[in-house]
Write an enzyme that holds these catalytic residues in place. Structure first.
Site, short mmCIF file in Angstrom:
data_model
loop_
_atom_site.label_atom_id
_atom_site.label_comp_id
_atom_site.label_asym_id
_atom_site.label_seq_id
_atom_site.Cartn_x
_atom_site.Cartn_y
_atom_site.Cartn_z
N CYS A 32 -16.31 1.17 -24.82
CA CYS A 32 -16.33 -0.06 -25.60
C CYS A 32 -15.33 0.00 -26.76
O CYS A 32 -15.57 0.69 -27.75
CB CYS A 32 -17.76 -0.29 -26.11
SG CYS A 32 -17.94 -1.61 -27.32
N CYS A 35 -16.65 -1.11 -30.14
CA CYS A 35 -17.54 -0.09 -30.71
C CYS A 35 -16.74 0.90 -31.55
O CYS A 35 -17.15 1.28 -32.65
CB CYS A 35 -18.29 0.66 -29.61
SG CYS A 35 -19.40 -0.37 -28.64
#
Length: 107
Positions: A32, A35
């Site tokens: 991700c 993230c």
């Protein structure tokens, strides 16, 4: 740089549910990109609030049941737990001020 505690099925109850102080949980995954963008913000919060707030991470690839149990539908999701209960969560990359406001709402 602060090293955040990695939480999984085996230590979730101890680190999050049974914690005496509020816990900020970052749900993330290695693949991700957003993230990773949020890492410095979460680490900054951990450093600033070291004694008043516990900050931990949960890799949803390694703990999918914890993500599902906590209603995580998108990444990154940052949730504040207080007294073992999820008080509020924000999903997506947010400015630090958004997390500061979330924490202040539940102080």
């Amino acid at each position: 740089m602060t090293t955040l505690t990695a939480v999984n099925d085996s230590n979730y109850a101890r680190e999050v549910i049974d914690s005496r102080e509020p816990v900020l949980v970052k749900f993330w995954a290695p693949w991700c990109g957003p993230c990773k963008m949020l890492d410095p913000v979460v680490e900054s919060i951990a450093e600033e609030r070291d004694s008043a707030l516990k900050v931990v991470t949960i890799n949803v690839d390694e703990a999918p049941d914890l993500a599902a149990r906590n209603g995580v539908r998108g990444l990154p999701t940052v949730a504040l737990f207080k007294g073992g209960e999820k008080a509020e969560a924000l999903t997506g990359v947010q400015p630090k001020e958004s997390f500061d406001a979330l924490i202040a709402r539940h102080a």
